[in-house]
Write a protein that holds these residues in place. Sequence first.
Motif, PDB file in Angstrom:
ATOM      1  N   GLY A  72       0.786  -1.242   0.000  1.00 37.05           N
ATOM      2  CA  GLY A  72       0.000   0.000   0.000  1.00 37.05           C
ATOM      3  C   GLY A  72       0.808   1.276   0.000  1.00 37.05           C
ATOM      4  N   HIS A  73       2.119   1.181  -0.110  1.00 36.67           N
ATOM      5  CA  HIS A  73       2.932   2.404  -0.135  1.00 36.67           C
ATOM      6  C   HIS A  73       3.097   2.889  -1.573  1.00 36.67           C
ATOM      7  N   GLN A  74       3.089   4.215  -1.722  1.00 37.95           N
ATOM      8  CA  GLN A  74       3.208   4.774  -3.066  1.00 37.95           C
ATOM      9  C   GLN A  74       4.688   4.877  -3.472  1.00 37.95           C
ATOM     10  N   ILE A  75       5.034   4.329  -4.621  1.00 39.77           N
ATOM     11  CA  ILE A  75       6.393   4.412  -5.159  1.00 39.77           C
ATOM     12  C   ILE A  75       6.273   4.914  -6.592  1.00 39.77           C
ATOM     13  N   LEU A  76       6.936   6.030  -6.892  1.00 39.22           N
ATOM     14  CA  LEU A  76       6.830   6.639  -8.222  1.00 39.22           C
ATOM     15  C   LEU A  76       8.181   7.113  -8.704  1.00 39.22           C
ATOM     16  N   PRO A  77       8.611   6.774  -9.943  1.00 37.08           N
ATOM     17  CA  PRO A  77       7.950   5.838 -10.862  1.00 37.08           C
ATOM     18  C   PRO A  77       7.746   4.480 -10.195  1.00 37.08           C
ATOM     19  N   SER A  78       6.890   3.647 -10.784  1.00 35.78           N
ATOM     20  CA  SER A  78       6.496   2.406 -10.126  1.00 35.78           C
ATOM     21  C   SER A  78       7.652   1.414 -10.049  1.00 35.78           C
ATOM     22  N   ALA A  79       7.582   0.553  -9.048  1.00 33.14           N
ATOM     23  CA  ALA A  79       8.619  -0.455  -8.844  1.00 33.14           C
ATOM     24  C   ALA A  79       8.709  -1.382 -10.038  1.00 33.14           C
ATOM     25  N   SER A  80       7.577  -1.719 -10.648  1.00 28.98           N
ATOM     26  CA  SER A  80       7.628  -2.649 -11.775  1.00 28.98           C
ATOM     27  C   SER A  80       8.280  -1.987 -12.985  1.00 28.98           C
ATOM     28  N   LEU A  81       8.013  -0.697 -13.190  1.00 27.73           N
ATOM     29  CA  LEU A  81       8.669   0.001 -14.293  1.00 27.73           C
ATOM     30  C   LEU A  81      10.173   0.109 -14.041  1.00 27.73           C
ATOM     31  N   LEU A  82      10.542   0.417 -12.791  1.00 23.76           N
ATOM     32  CA  LEU A  82      11.971   0.453 -12.462  1.00 23.76           C
ATOM     33  C   LEU A  82      12.617  -0.892 -12.790  1.00 23.76           C
ATOM     34  N   GLY A  83      11.935  -1.985 -12.409  1.00 24.52           N
ATOM     35  CA  GLY A  83      12.452  -3.325 -12.692  1.00 24.52           C
ATOM     36  C   GLY A  83      12.678  -3.543 -14.188  1.00 24.52           C
ATOM     37  N   ASP A  84      11.727  -3.071 -14.991  1.00 19.84           N
ATOM     38  CA  ASP A  84      11.869  -3.221 -16.446  1.00 19.84           C
ATOM     39  C   ASP A  84      13.010  -2.373 -16.998  1.00 19.84           C
ATOM     40  N   ILE A  85      13.187  -1.173 -16.453  1.00 19.06           N
ATOM     41  CA  ILE A  85      14.151  -0.240 -17.040  1.00 19.06           C
ATOM     42  C   ILE A  85      15.573  -0.529 -16.586  1.00 19.06           C
ATOM     43  N   GLN A  86      15.731  -0.953 -15.304  1.00 23.52           N
ATOM     44  CA  GLN A  86      17.090  -1.123 -14.774  1.00 23.52           C
ATOM     45  C   GLN A  86      17.818  -2.291 -15.469  1.00 23.52           C
ATOM     46  N   ASP A  87      17.077  -3.166 -16.076  1.00 21.34           N
ATOM     47  CA  ASP A  87      17.667  -4.257 -16.860  1.00 21.34           C
ATOM     48  C   ASP A  87      17.606  -3.825 -18.326  1.00 21.34           C
TER      49      ASP A  87
ATOM     50  N   VAL B 280       7.408   7.641 -22.978  1.00 26.33           N
ATOM     51  CA  VAL B 280       7.043   7.719 -21.554  1.00 26.33           C
ATOM     52  C   VAL B 280       5.562   7.415 -21.359  1.00 26.33           C
ATOM     53  N   THR B 281       4.758   7.815 -22.318  1.00 23.57           N
ATOM     54  CA  THR B 281       3.334   7.481 -22.255  1.00 23.57           C
ATOM     55  C   THR B 281       3.149   5.966 -22.348  1.00 23.57           C
ATOM     56  N   GLY B 282       3.878   5.355 -23.287  1.00 20.42           N
ATOM     57  CA  GLY B 282       3.798   3.905 -23.441  1.00 20.42           C
ATOM     58  C   GLY B 282       4.238   3.174 -22.183  1.00 20.42           C
ATOM     59  N   LEU B 283       5.258   3.705 -21.528  1.00 20.85           N
ATOM     60  CA  LEU B 283       5.758   3.091 -20.289  1.00 20.85           C
ATOM     61  C   LEU B 283       4.819   3.337 -19.104  1.00 20.85           C
ATOM     62  N   GLU B 284       3.854   4.238 -19.300  1.00 22.00           N
ATOM     63  CA  GLU B 284       2.957   4.660 -18.210  1.00 22.00           C
ATOM     64  C   GLU B 284       3.749   5.148 -17.005  1.00 22.00           C
ATOM     65  N   GLY B 285       4.845   5.857 -17.289  1.00 20.65           N
ATOM     66  CA  GLY B 285       5.681   6.375 -16.206  1.00 20.65           C
ATOM     67  C   GLY B 285       5.038   7.571 -15.516  1.00 20.65           C
ATOM     68  N   VAL B 286       5.321   7.719 -14.233  1.00 18.02           N
ATOM     69  CA  VAL B 286       4.911   8.928 -13.499  1.00 18.02           C
ATOM     70  C   VAL B 286       6.162   9.553 -12.912  1.00 18.02           C
TER      71      VAL B 286
END
Lengths: 392, 392
Positions: B99-114, B247-253
């Motif tokens: 329930g904690h807010q993480i932005l950009p999202s953790a899943s997007l970070l996971g995709d980008i860091q690799d 960035v829109t495609g990535l749904e990044g915030v």
Amino acid sequence: MSKQHALPDQYPYPVARIGIIGGGQLGRMLVKSAKRLGCTCVVLDPTPGSPAGQVSGHQIVADSHDPEALQQLAQQVDVITFDIEDIDAGILEEIAAAGHQILPSASLLGDIQDKLRQKQLLTRLGIPTADFVEVDPSDAEPFARFGYPLVQKARRGGYDGRGVVVMQSAADAAQALPVPSLIERFVPAAKELAVIVVRGQDGEVRSYQPVEMCFRSGENILDMLLAPARISAETAAAARRLAVETVTGLEGVGIFGVELFLTEDAELLVNEVAPRTHNSGHYTIEACITDQFEQHLRAITGLPLGATDQLIPAAMINLLGEPGESGPPVIRGLRAALAIPGVSVHLYGKASTRPFRKMGHVTVLDADIESARRKAEQVRALIQIGSESETG
Amino acid sequence: MSKQHALPDQYPYPVARIGIIGGGQLGRMLVKSAKRLGCTCVVLDPTPGSPAGQVSGHQIVADSHDPEALQQLAQQVDVITFDIEDIDAGILEEIAAAGHQILPSASLLGDIQDKLRQKQLLTRLGIPTADFVEVDPSDAEPFARFGYPLVQKARRGGYDGRGVVVMQSAADAAQALPVPSLIERFVPAAKELAVIVVRGQDGEVRSYQPVEMCFRSGENILDMLLAPARISAETAAAARRLAVETVTGLEGVGIFGVELFLTEDAELLVNEVAPRTHNSGHYTIEACITDQFEQHLRAITGLPLGATDQLIPAAMINLLGEPGESGPPVIRGLRAALAIPGVSVHLYGKASTRPFRKMGHVTVLDADIESARRKAEQVRALIQIGSESETG
């Protein structure tokens, strides 16, 4: 600081350790500039977690009149400066005499913090000001002799319009402030202007474009600042010349806010000089090449002065605590204000609001000063700093 | 943060409590913007007194992979963001799931860091990138099959040109990085560009003008950034569209730095996406209406986005630690550099320098980009960050 003289143009890190007496919003913005330039800061302020202390990371919690605390500050830094004027200048003179650098100088602070001595000094320097005379407020006779309308100013401690009373006639004599004062001729000003001037340790001096200070009618509280002022190029140039002449005459080092009257007869008079960064210079953060805070630091650390060019017109309003509300602040209308393009909101980190307390400011940038002014009016209607108790 | 939803457009003070994983220079500049907007910050970084920790006043001294420390951070703030990518995204996903807010999202970070997953994701989104393939670096065969020249990129942990090897022919195969990698087609780029894009929680998206990234010939280290890039208006518009689409495609915030190749055939390819404030956006502090740090904060706190207009051309150079010098830093040529009009020096407060470490940056403003570029060349020749040992 000693190092930079021994080894030309070579600085250790930190580049300089800055002591700031007073931990309010001016100190807070100064600390931010200082850190950017590789300086560290120690703030002296009686309120723990003061706005400046929150960003400096080092605060001496003590009053600005505490001799031991001031000595302690001097031991920890290379140069002392201040964001308030209400300091015991005598203690500072002793600290300076012991070899510590204080800029602007303690003796100049002593002259400026007493409005009577300030006027006397400006007069000696040949700077035009409104006619004035010292008065004993318990005696109404000198008021009558001087003639109305007049302005009574407390010699010490006034700020943000406090310590100043306008008297239209003898009927207002009862409002006289019961403190050591001067009275001066009421100047029917067409406009009030401010010019931010910076002077370096080597005497180099630069000025920013004049800013127009707009007051709410009938009140001494600043309503809005417009940069540049809506005046002719000739008047602007004359105002800058007079402000530069003033700070040069004072032999000040650092930033000075020079407040001027532009009279209905198109005459320029110096109203007051502030020996510090100035509310009317906040717009420089967003709108100018080098802002007033970095300029002050460059001046007091002996670094070259920066460019004062303004890139875009700006309007600025202070965010004052709402009347009738005190306590932990609540910011209403923040989102609506930030939705207006060109709006920068500065909140000062004060834990508690009270009526008319300066809680923040807003700078609005726009392609022309009229649009910036209109947007600033909108922002003022939108943002309120109230307290939680109101909001349940 | 919950309050702002319950009571429309009414914020307590602090407006939001921001957690920042990583306490480097990006975090430091983010903290300054956050405080201005009435937010408080807690920094998580393993180095006590990190650049960001020095200004936030609150630091959890811990590694970005420490699950307990990350949990502790989550408890203390309303929203978590990061100034580095090397974080255990799995732990962040657990924290987000709680329930904690993480932005950009953790899943997007996971995709980008690799970098492999990033390329695969961009390809799925239909974003043009250089052709690529996953490789096992212990096997030279796929390299030969793919064809030279090629670029090998480590899947994880590369930054500032590290983790990237350009191979001109099979003779370079011995330089292969012995880590999980991808290889991609070497793009003979006419220019490398970066577009800073911000996307809000509501999906609103804005971009800054493209910036031109100039590299020292033969090196992967950024030499200078020119804003705006010296490209046609059509190319600039196309680069902004592609970056926004990405960035829109990535749904990044939040803020994203989208690095692009402009090929010799005038084609635009996305090179890499950084899910954070970006070195190429530092110029926005001085040159733009709203800087990238305030934009990021506005986005992650649900406030309206700011104007991205640029007021004046800017050139930016990084201040890297001199080769061969390590230890407490000494800044040479500071005074000479600051004497050039339009120069803003940013030092990051790092207690120790080492070769090529990012110790600061300089932004130069001028009326046209060529003059800004020339002044930045001058500054680069003047300022050096060395160490005390050299200077006695």
